[in-house]
Design a protein around this motif. Structure first.
Motif, PDB file in Angstrom:
ATOM      1  N   LEU A   1       0.831  -1.205   0.000  1.00  0.00           N
ATOM      2  CA  LEU A   1       0.000   0.000   0.000  1.00  0.00           C
ATOM      3  C   LEU A   1       0.867   1.257   0.000  1.00  0.00           C
ATOM      4  CD1 LEU A   1      -2.807  -0.991   2.535  1.00  0.00           C
ATOM      5  CD2 LEU A   1      -3.063  -0.629   0.074  1.00  0.00           C
ATOM      6  N   ARG A   2       1.968   1.227   0.744  1.00  0.00           N
ATOM      7  CA  ARG A   2       2.870   2.377   0.759  1.00  0.00           C
ATOM      8  C   ARG A   2       3.413   2.660  -0.640  1.00  0.00           C
ATOM      9  NH1 ARG A   2       6.653   0.620   4.121  1.00  0.00           N
ATOM     10  NH2 ARG A   2       5.697   1.350   6.050  1.00  0.00           N
ATOM     11  N   THR A   3       3.778   1.592  -1.359  1.00  0.00           N
ATOM     12  CA  THR A   3       4.273   1.762  -2.728  1.00  0.00           C
ATOM     13  C   THR A   3       3.203   2.334  -3.645  1.00  0.00           C
ATOM     14  OG1 THR A   3       5.863  -0.057  -2.480  1.00  0.00           O
ATOM     15  CG2 THR A   3       5.253   0.549  -4.722  1.00  0.00           C
ATOM     16  N   LEU A   4       1.966   1.849  -3.506  1.00  0.00           N
ATOM     17  CA  LEU A   4       0.866   2.362  -4.331  1.00  0.00           C
ATOM     18  C   LEU A   4       0.646   3.850  -4.089  1.00  0.00           C
ATOM     19  CD1 LEU A   4      -1.773  -0.522  -3.991  1.00  0.00           C
ATOM     20  CD2 LEU A   4      -0.319  -0.017  -5.962  1.00  0.00           C
ATOM     21  N   ILE A   5       0.819   4.288  -2.855  1.00  0.00           N
ATOM     22  CA  ILE A   5       0.664   5.705  -2.537  1.00  0.00           C
ATOM     23  C   ILE A   5       1.835   6.508  -3.084  1.00  0.00           C
ATOM     24  CG2 ILE A   5       0.593   7.389  -0.643  1.00  0.00           C
ATOM     25  CD1 ILE A   5      -0.892   5.231   1.010  1.00  0.00           C
ATOM     26  N   VAL A   6       3.060   6.022  -2.849  1.00  0.00           N
ATOM     27  CA  VAL A   6       4.251   6.739  -3.291  1.00  0.00           C
ATOM     28  C   VAL A   6       4.265   6.901  -4.807  1.00  0.00           C
ATOM     29  CG1 VAL A   6       6.773   6.604  -3.494  1.00  0.00           C
ATOM     30  CG2 VAL A   6       5.658   6.102  -1.310  1.00  0.00           C
ATOM     31  N   GLU A   7       3.920   5.842  -5.534  1.00  0.00           N
ATOM     32  CA  GLU A   7       3.991   5.880  -6.993  1.00  0.00           C
ATOM     33  C   GLU A   7       2.728   6.440  -7.641  1.00  0.00           C
ATOM     34  OE1 GLU A   7       5.290   2.074  -8.438  1.00  0.00           O
ATOM     35  OE2 GLU A   7       7.148   2.134  -7.251  1.00  0.00           O
ATOM     36  N   GLY A   8       1.758   6.870  -6.822  1.00  0.00           N
ATOM     37  CA  GLY A   8       0.598   7.579  -7.346  1.00  0.00           C
ATOM     38  C   GLY A   8      -0.556   6.727  -7.805  1.00  0.00           C
ATOM     39  N   ALA A   9      -0.473   5.404  -7.637  1.00  0.00           N
ATOM     40  CA  ALA A   9      -1.610   4.556  -8.007  1.00  0.00           C
ATOM     41  C   ALA A   9      -2.801   4.853  -7.091  1.00  0.00           C
ATOM     42  CB  ALA A   9      -1.224   3.078  -7.914  1.00  0.00           C
ATOM     43  N   LEU A  10      -2.501   5.208  -5.851  1.00  0.00           N
ATOM     44  CA  LEU A  10      -3.504   5.721  -4.922  1.00  0.00           C
ATOM     45  C   LEU A  10      -3.140   7.181  -4.687  1.00  0.00           C
ATOM     46  CD1 LEU A  10      -3.700   2.781  -2.331  1.00  0.00           C
ATOM     47  CD2 LEU A  10      -5.330   3.306  -4.166  1.00  0.00           C
ATOM     48  N   GLU A  11      -3.792   8.074  -5.409  1.00  0.00           N
ATOM     49  CA  GLU A  11      -3.400   9.480  -5.404  1.00  0.00           C
ATOM     50  C   GLU A  11      -3.876  10.203  -4.142  1.00  0.00           C
ATOM     51  OE1 GLU A  11      -7.319   9.150  -7.647  1.00  0.00           O
ATOM     52  OE2 GLU A  11      -5.420   8.028  -7.515  1.00  0.00           O
ATOM     53  N   SER A  12      -3.223  11.313  -3.839  1.00  0.00           N
ATOM     54  CA  SER A  12      -3.554  12.070  -2.633  1.00  0.00           C
ATOM     55  C   SER A  12      -5.006  12.531  -2.669  1.00  0.00           C
ATOM     56  CB  SER A  12      -2.629  13.285  -2.494  1.00  0.00           C
ATOM     57  OG  SER A  12      -2.815  14.191  -3.552  1.00  0.00           O
TER      58      SER A  12
ATOM     59  N   ALA B   1      18.512   5.843 -17.543  1.00  0.00           N
ATOM     60  CA  ALA B   1      18.730   5.609 -18.979  1.00  0.00           C
ATOM     61  C   ALA B   1      17.548   4.874 -19.602  1.00  0.00           C
ATOM     62  CB  ALA B   1      20.016   4.818 -19.185  1.00  0.00           C
ATOM     63  N   ASN B   2      16.916   4.015 -18.810  1.00  0.00           N
ATOM     64  CA  ASN B   2      15.749   3.252 -19.291  1.00  0.00           C
ATOM     65  C   ASN B   2      14.426   3.950 -18.986  1.00  0.00           C
ATOM     66  OD1 ASN B   2      17.299   1.063 -20.276  1.00  0.00           O
ATOM     67  ND2 ASN B   2      17.478   0.235 -18.198  1.00  0.00           N
ATOM     68  N   GLU B   3      14.506   5.161 -18.428  1.00  0.00           N
ATOM     69  CA  GLU B   3      13.325   5.929 -18.032  1.00  0.00           C
ATOM     70  C   GLU B   3      12.395   5.108 -17.123  1.00  0.00           C
ATOM     71  OE1 GLU B   3      11.384   7.931 -21.245  1.00  0.00           O
ATOM     72  OE2 GLU B   3      13.166   9.084 -21.752  1.00  0.00           O
ATOM     73  N   ASP B   4      13.028   4.384 -16.225  1.00  0.00           N
ATOM     74  CA  ASP B   4      12.312   3.572 -15.237  1.00  0.00           C
ATOM     75  C   ASP B   4      12.206   4.381 -13.952  1.00  0.00           C
ATOM     76  OD1 ASP B   4      11.361   1.732 -13.418  1.00  0.00           O
ATOM     77  OD2 ASP B   4      13.120   0.414 -13.498  1.00  0.00           O
ATOM     78  N   LEU B   5      11.175   5.218 -13.838  1.00  0.00           N
ATOM     79  CA  LEU B   5      11.049   6.089 -12.676  1.00  0.00           C
ATOM     80  C   LEU B   5      10.821   5.320 -11.375  1.00  0.00           C
ATOM     81  CD1 LEU B   5      11.012   8.872 -11.441  1.00  0.00           C
ATOM     82  CD2 LEU B   5       8.619   9.118 -12.142  1.00  0.00           C
ATOM     83  N   PRO B   6       9.938   4.293 -11.341  1.00  0.00           N
ATOM     84  CA  PRO B   6       9.789   3.544 -10.079  1.00  0.00           C
ATOM     85  C   PRO B   6      11.106   2.906  -9.615  1.00  0.00           C
ATOM     86  CG  PRO B   6       7.929   3.125 -11.512  1.00  0.00           C
ATOM     87  CD  PRO B   6       8.926   3.875 -12.336  1.00  0.00           C
ATOM     88  N   GLY B   7      11.832   2.290 -10.556  1.00  0.00           N
ATOM     89  CA  GLY B   7      13.109   1.681 -10.196  1.00  0.00           C
ATOM     90  C   GLY B   7      14.112   2.725  -9.747  1.00  0.00           C
ATOM     91  N   TYR B   8      14.154   3.843 -10.465  1.00  0.00           N
ATOM     92  CA  TYR B   8      15.031   4.952 -10.101  1.00  0.00           C
ATOM     93  C   TYR B   8      14.720   5.448  -8.694  1.00  0.00           C
ATOM     94  CZ  TYR B   8      16.567   9.818  -9.813  1.00  0.00           C
ATOM     95  OH  TYR B   8      17.118  10.997  -9.395  1.00  0.00           O
ATOM     96  N   TYR B   9      13.432   5.633  -8.411  1.00  0.00           N
ATOM     97  CA  TYR B   9      13.078   6.196  -7.113  1.00  0.00           C
ATOM     98  C   TYR B   9      13.436   5.248  -5.974  1.00  0.00           C
ATOM     99  CZ  TYR B   9      10.741   8.209  -3.180  1.00  0.00           C
ATOM    100  OH  TYR B   9      10.514   8.737  -1.934  1.00  0.00           O
ATOM    101  N   ARG B  10      13.212   3.942  -6.169  1.00  0.00           N
ATOM    102  CA  ARG B  10      13.541   2.988  -5.111  1.00  0.00           C
ATOM    103  C   ARG B  10      15.039   3.035  -4.779  1.00  0.00           C
ATOM    104  NH1 ARG B  10       9.257   0.036  -7.525  1.00  0.00           N
ATOM    105  NH2 ARG B  10      10.619  -0.944  -9.060  1.00  0.00           N
ATOM    106  N   LEU B  11      15.871   3.134  -5.807  1.00  0.00           N
ATOM    107  CA  LEU B  11      17.317   3.207  -5.581  1.00  0.00           C
ATOM    108  C   LEU B  11      17.712   4.554  -4.983  1.00  0.00           C
ATOM    109  CD1 LEU B  11      18.310   1.486  -8.924  1.00  0.00           C
ATOM    110  CD2 LEU B  11      18.789   0.570  -6.646  1.00  0.00           C
ATOM    111  N   ASN B  12      17.081   5.617  -5.482  1.00  0.00           N
ATOM    112  CA  ASN B  12      17.305   6.955  -4.938  1.00  0.00           C
ATOM    113  C   ASN B  12      16.992   6.983  -3.444  1.00  0.00           C
ATOM    114  OD1 ASN B  12      16.340   9.677  -4.086  1.00  0.00           O
ATOM    115  ND2 ASN B  12      16.868  10.260  -6.170  1.00  0.00           N
TER     116      ASN B  12
END
Length: 242
Positions: free
Chosen positions: A32-43, A136-147
């Motif tokens: 659920l936290r991931t769904l909120i962070v990535e916007g699947a469950l929007e504010s 480089a792959n425009e993978d924003l979810p993957g980028y954010y998790r590593l960030n």
């Protein structure tokens, strides 16, 4: 003489169901936290327990337990009359919280430069290069998790339990907004540049430099989020945006 059956009855193996239950609880919270962070469950979205239970394939009991955890983290609002909804921060709350977090991260950077080990530094560098591959792959979810892991590792390297607890509490409230701040490619690329500067300062053990970079990095995210929020408000009321 105790039989094998009785011995098995007294075995610690009997605790396994509780472990599995806890894993389910943690999994639901994390999902659920991931769904909120990535916007699947929007504010601001109202959460329908029946729909969420069916979607996640779980009963309402673990779902409600997870919602309580997320409410404690500030990601969910629970009202006795209106049920649960995804938290929406006001512009003032966004400004204040990012300003606080910018200084928590800056302090983390200063302490990390004094206390980080060679192994920890190598791990952060590996995360950085993996993050670049996601960009480089425009993978924003993957980028954010590593960030997120990079910032978290810097905070851990500070080795200050009080700072750690405060940082985690404040950072959880902003994760979804930090994710959204990279929707625009120029801002994403600017963030990449900041991370390269962070790594250079960390390798040099330059605490003042790293603190300055981290502080400005978070304030830039604050500005990007507030600009996005203003644009969305303008779209909603029909006001032309520059």
């Amino acid at each position: 003489m105790q039989t094998q059956a009785n011995s098995d009855t007294d075995s610690p193996v009997r605790a396994l169901p509780k472990v599995e239950r806890q894993r389910l609880h943690d999994t639901v919270v994390a999902h659920l936290r991931t769904l909120i962070v990535e916007g699947a469950l929007e504010s601001g979205r109202k959460l329908n327990e029946r729909e969420l239970s069916e979607t996640l394939g779980i009963s309402r009991t673990p779902l409600r337990e997870a919602l309580k955890v997320l409410a404690a983290e500030g990601l969910i609002d629970i009202s006795p009359n209106r049920g649960a909804s995804v938290s929406r921060l006001s512009a003032t709350e966004i400004r204040d919280t990012f300003e606080l977090l910018s200084n928590l991260e800056a302090f983390s950077g200063e302490l990390a430069c004094e206390r980080i080990t060679a192994v920890e530094l190598a791990e952060i560098k590996a995360l950085h290069y993996a993050m670049l591959a996601c960009r480089a792959n425009e993978d924003l979810p993957g980028y954010y998790r590593l960030n997120h892991q990079i910032h978290d590792r810097i905070n851990l390297a500070a080795r200050n339990a009080a700072l750690r607890q405060t940082y985690q509490s404040v950072n959880r409230r902003l994760q979804a907004l930090r994710f959204r701040s990279n929707y625009r490619k120029p801002k994403w690329d600017s963030a990449i540049h900041d991370h390269e500067e962070m790594l250079t300062a960390l390798e040099a053990r330059d605490g003042k430099r790293l603190a300055a970079i981290l502080r400005q990095h978070l304030l830039d995210k604050r500005d990007a989020v507030l600009l996005m929020q203003a644009g969305e408000a303008g779209d909603a009321d029909g006001t032309p945006q520059a």
